[in-house]
Design a protein around this motif. Structure first.
Motif, short mmCIF file in Angstrom:
data_model
loop_
_atom_site.label_atom_id
_atom_site.label_comp_id
_atom_site.label_asym_id
_atom_site.label_seq_id
_atom_site.Cartn_x
_atom_site.Cartn_y
_atom_site.Cartn_z
N MET A 1 0.06 -1.42 0.13
CA MET A 1 -0.01 -0.09 0.70
C MET A 1 0.55 1.08 0.21
O MET A 1 1.70 1.31 0.90
N SER A 2 0.56 2.78 -0.64
CA SER A 2 0.84 3.21 -0.94
C SER A 2 1.34 3.73 0.64
O SER A 2 0.29 4.01 1.18
N SER A 3 2.36 4.86 0.68
CA SER A 3 2.03 5.90 2.45
C SER A 3 3.75 6.69 1.70
O SER A 3 4.67 6.99 1.52
N LEU A 4 3.14 7.77 2.50
CA LEU A 4 4.26 8.75 3.16
C LEU A 4 5.25 7.88 4.64
O LEU A 4 4.56 8.37 5.89
N GLU A 5 6.32 8.04 4.20
CA GLU A 5 7.53 7.69 5.22
C GLU A 5 7.91 8.49 5.71
O GLU A 5 8.95 9.39 5.02
N ILE A 6 8.50 9.17 6.69
CA ILE A 6 8.84 10.35 8.16
C ILE A 6 10.15 9.12 8.63
O ILE A 6 9.63 8.45 9.04
N ASP A 7 11.42 8.60 8.26
CA ASP A 7 12.24 7.95 8.44
C ASP A 7 13.44 8.45 8.84
O ASP A 7 14.43 9.03 8.70
N HIS A 8 12.96 8.11 10.27
CA HIS A 8 14.52 8.65 11.26
C HIS A 8 15.10 9.76 10.72
O HIS A 8 16.06 10.38 10.38
N LEU A 9 13.98 11.34 10.95
CA LEU A 9 14.48 12.55 10.14
C LEU A 9 15.21 13.36 11.71
O LEU A 9 15.02 12.69 13.27
N HIS A 10 16.67 13.93 12.17
CA HIS A 10 16.80 14.37 12.62
C HIS A 10 17.30 16.18 12.06
O HIS A 10 17.67 16.21 11.15
N LYS A 11 16.91 17.05 12.64
CA LYS A 11 17.65 18.80 12.31
C LYS A 11 17.65 19.47 14.41
O LYS A 11 17.17 19.09 14.71
N SER A 12 18.39 20.29 13.73
CA SER A 12 19.45 21.14 14.38
C SER A 12 19.83 22.74 14.49
O SER A 12 20.34 22.45 12.88
N TYR A 13 19.81 23.65 14.68
CA TYR A 13 19.52 24.51 14.83
C TYR A 13 20.95 25.54 15.85
O TYR A 13 20.46 25.56 16.72
N GLY A 14 21.98 24.68 15.32
CA GLY A 14 23.15 25.43 16.28
C GLY A 14 22.66 24.19 17.12
O GLY A 14 22.53 22.98 17.60
N SER A 15 22.56 24.51 19.15
CA SER A 15 22.77 23.62 20.01
C SER A 15 20.73 22.80 19.86
O SER A 15 21.07 21.80 20.96
N LEU A 16 20.42 23.54 19.02
CA LEU A 16 18.99 22.75 19.37
C LEU A 16 18.91 21.89 18.67
O LEU A 16 18.58 22.06 17.44
N ARG A 17 18.19 21.18 19.56
CA ARG A 17 17.65 19.73 18.38
C ARG A 17 16.58 20.28 17.83
O ARG A 17 15.45 19.87 19.12
N ALA A 18 15.94 19.77 16.92
CA ALA A 18 14.49 20.26 16.93
C ALA A 18 13.76 18.68 16.15
O ALA A 18 12.85 18.70 16.77
N LEU A 19 14.69 18.15 15.56
CA LEU A 19 13.94 16.97 15.40
C LEU A 19 15.50 15.88 16.44
O LEU A 19 15.99 16.20 15.86
N ARG A 20 14.28 14.76 16.53
CA ARG A 20 15.60 13.83 17.51
C ARG A 20 14.75 12.26 16.81
O ARG A 20 13.54 11.38 17.86
N ASP A 21 15.05 11.55 15.84
CA ASP A 21 15.11 10.14 14.74
C ASP A 21 13.96 10.55 14.96
O ASP A 21 12.75 8.98 15.12
N LEU A 22 12.69 11.75 14.34
CA LEU A 22 11.49 11.48 14.32
C LEU A 22 11.30 9.89 12.96
O LEU A 22 11.07 10.42 11.76
N THR A 23 10.13 9.15 13.62
CA THR A 23 9.94 8.36 12.40
C THR A 23 7.87 7.62 12.55
O THR A 23 7.60 7.72 13.97
N PHE A 24 8.14 8.31 12.20
CA PHE A 24 6.21 7.85 10.93
C PHE A 24 5.78 7.65 9.90
O PHE A 24 6.51 7.85 8.95
N ASP A 25 4.93 7.25 9.47
CA ASP A 25 4.10 6.84 8.23
C ASP A 25 2.34 6.95 8.03
O ASP A 25 2.05 7.05 9.13
N VAL A 26 2.65 7.47 7.19
CA VAL A 26 1.00 7.59 6.85
C VAL A 26 -0.04 6.98 5.95
O VAL A 26 0.99 7.29 4.41
N LYS A 27 -0.79 6.34 6.01
CA LYS A 27 -1.03 5.60 4.40
C LYS A 27 -1.59 6.20 3.68
O LYS A 27 -2.59 6.93 4.82
#
Length: 330
Positions: A1-27
């Protein structure tokens, strides 16, 4: 089945960690509620899905392939901060946006008419956006996300500022798009609406998903509770019910007679024994399961983060660092 997958996203702005291993999917065909306190990382994640921001690590995929520019043209996006040209007329603006997605003038005209009529702003196509109420601007913003018949819908606080009638209209549209096979993801602080509308929910805290599943799955507990109201003195009820093995009893908040009965994980079939004990005392007026609401679950997740001393500091839309906001808008 088709899905939108968000796979282990990390994002930092300098010392600020905005995303930490963000993972989920939307079918495909699913409405997914993406909830969290202010600064939890929701908008950052959505902007990465759109390609507005680049992740430090991780990947966003559609049908198993990374989202590229061509695929992103098939995404309908509604930002939290309205992205409309205030002095441009509604119809003219929507036709322009449809053209950016590759639609012909004739197809764009038909789509603009269809969606403005469907969303109740058809009579305002000749008006400048700045002449519209905030609620009608929100309807036009949704029309902008839908005008090119997208394969994916990503909506950031789409229900903000809408009256109940407009909420019903928008809810019906999102359900129609999901029924047509479109994966729909939206963020909202209106948790009763999320609970009613969404097939699954992800609760995010400090840039990572802390709870994920259907509402029923999230509300399950290893120690179920029941609310019991018997036509008898409450001390007698507490004494009788407490004699059932594997049962804990406490007064029900806000109720002068009722009690809350908690069943331990070893109390198999204890609810029937509780009911039998209660019926020997008098008429049972209520015996019903107590299930946490999404707002309860949300508060539990956020409170756990506060207890651990985690700040909530996603960058503001202009790139500046948000102040630490601990108050939950539920």
């Amino acid at each position: 089945m088709s899905s939108l997958e968000i796979d282990h996203l990390h994002k930092s702005y300098g010392s600020l960690r905005a995303l930490r291993d963000l993972t989920f999917d939307v079918k495909a065909g699913e409405i997914f509620g993406f909830v969290g306190s202010n600064g939890a990382g929701k908008t950052t994640a959505m902007r990465i899905m759109l390609g507005v921001l680049a992740a430090d690590a991780g990947e966003v995929r559609w049908n198993g392939a990374p989202l590229d520019l061509r695929t992103r043209r098939r995404v309908g996006y509604m930002p939290e901060e309205r992205g409309l040209y205030p002095k441009m007329k509604v119809g003219e603006q929507l036709r322009f946006l449809a053209g950016l997605h590759g639609m012909s003038p004739a197809d764009a005209d038909a789509a603009v008419t269809r969606w403005t009529d469907r969303l109740g702003v058809g009579a305002r196509r000749g008006d400048a956006v700045e002449k519209l109420s905030l609620g009608n601007q929100q309807r036009v913003q949704l029309a902008a996300a839908l005008v090119h018949d997208p394969d994916i819908l990503v909506l950031d606080e789409p229900f903000s500022g809408l009256d109940p009638v407009a909420v019903d209209v928008m809810s019906a549209v999102l359900r129609e798009r999901a029924d047509a096979g479109v994966p729909v993801i939206f963020s909202s602080h209106q948790l009763d609406l999320v609970e009613r509308l969404c097939d699954r929910v992800g609760i995010v805290r400090s840039g990572q998903v802390e709870a994920l599943g259907t509402i029923d799955e999230l509300r399950r507990t290893e120690r179920p509770q029941w609310r019991l109201d018997v036509q008898a003195d409450r001390p007698d009820v507490v004494t009788a019910v407490s004699a059932v093995p594997g049962v804990l009893v406490a007064p029900a908040p806000g109720r002068t007679q009722a009690v809350v009965v908690e069943l331990t994980d070893s109390a198999v079939g204890a609810e029937q024994a509780v009911l039998a004990a209660a019926m020997r005392l008098g008429a049972v007026r209520e015996f019903s399961p107590v299930r946490p609401t999404l707002a309860d679950l949300f508060r539990d997740v956020v409170s756990a983060g506060e207890a651990a001393g985690e700040p909530s500091q996603e960058p503001a839309p202009d790139g500046r660092r948000r102040r630490d906001r601990r108050k939950v808008a539920a």
